[in-house]
Design an enzyme around this catalytic site. Sequence first.
Site, mmCIF file in Angstrom:
data_model
loop_
_atom_site.group_PDB
_atom_site.id
_atom_site.type_symbol
_atom_site.label_atom_id
_atom_site.label_comp_id
_atom_site.label_asym_id
_atom_site.label_seq_id
_atom_site.Cartn_x
_atom_site.Cartn_y
_atom_site.Cartn_z
ATOM 1 C CE LYS A 204 -4.314 -2.019 1.056
ATOM 2 N NZ LYS A 204 -5.364 -2.170 2.131
ATOM 3 N NE ARG A 239 -7.560 -8.540 0.718
ATOM 4 C CZ ARG A 239 -7.273 -7.736 -0.219
ATOM 5 N NH1 ARG A 239 -6.016 -6.747 -0.012
ATOM 6 N NH2 ARG A 239 -7.761 -7.936 -1.454
#
Length: 258
Positions: A204, A239
Amino acid sequence: MGILNVTPDSFSDGGRHADPARALEAAHAMVADGADVVDVGGESTRPGSSPVSPAVEQARVVPVIRALAAAGLRVSVDTRNAATMRAALDAGAAIVNDVSGLTFDPAAAALVAVRRCPVVLMHMRGTPATMSSLAVYDDVAEEVRAELAIVLDRALAAGIAPEAIALDPGIGFAKHAAHSIALLRDLAKLATLGRPLLIGVSRKAFVGQLSGVAEPAARRGGSLAAGLFAVLRGASILRVHDVAETVHALRVWHNLCA
Ligand code: HH2
């Protein structure tokens, strides 16, 4: 939890698994590498993305989920749409992962309650198209905790069993990099909600910012560091895109901590 985006436009692996045969191969590799669950998504929720119709989403994910479930893999479906949840569960998915915390589709909470499946409730504000402008907080951990508590209460009121629920602060969803960093540092506050925490830091933007790596697919090292930090602060489920590296890092970590 390994990430399998069956989308043309996901921020780091868009287009890589659009061909179902390649998607199946990638999912089997993730499980061989140590993933407990493969999270299949058919709609990118990156900042500024446009929604796809549930019909398009289902055409992408259902054949893949059916094949993975038939091969005995544990699959979660990453969707905000109740119709896609239903189709995915019918095709053999075991878990629902909803980035809107079952608030986007009014039919979603009742469906999950009736189907008695485990569910991940993630925090966000607005939609992927609007969320960046809603990333305004005085105390991000306190506010996310309070907003997730409301999401949790709604799910419980709809009849979902508490033990079926995992919570997720939604790293990067209505959060700028500084918010994501503050949330991870303060993750213990979310643990007070009493449910296991799932964390998605993989590749991210804040990882790119802290590591100085612009290309998402090259953010592996930074993602591992952030994932281990999240585990240190109380995360139970990671995740991730890079399953093998994450599993190796966790094994070393757990053995050193033992
Ligand atoms: N992040 C993404 C998608 N789904 N679900 C949960 N529970 N937590 C997350 O942090 C999360 C999620 C976004 O990442 P990705 O799937 O890699 O990209 P895209 O949304 O562009 O498909």
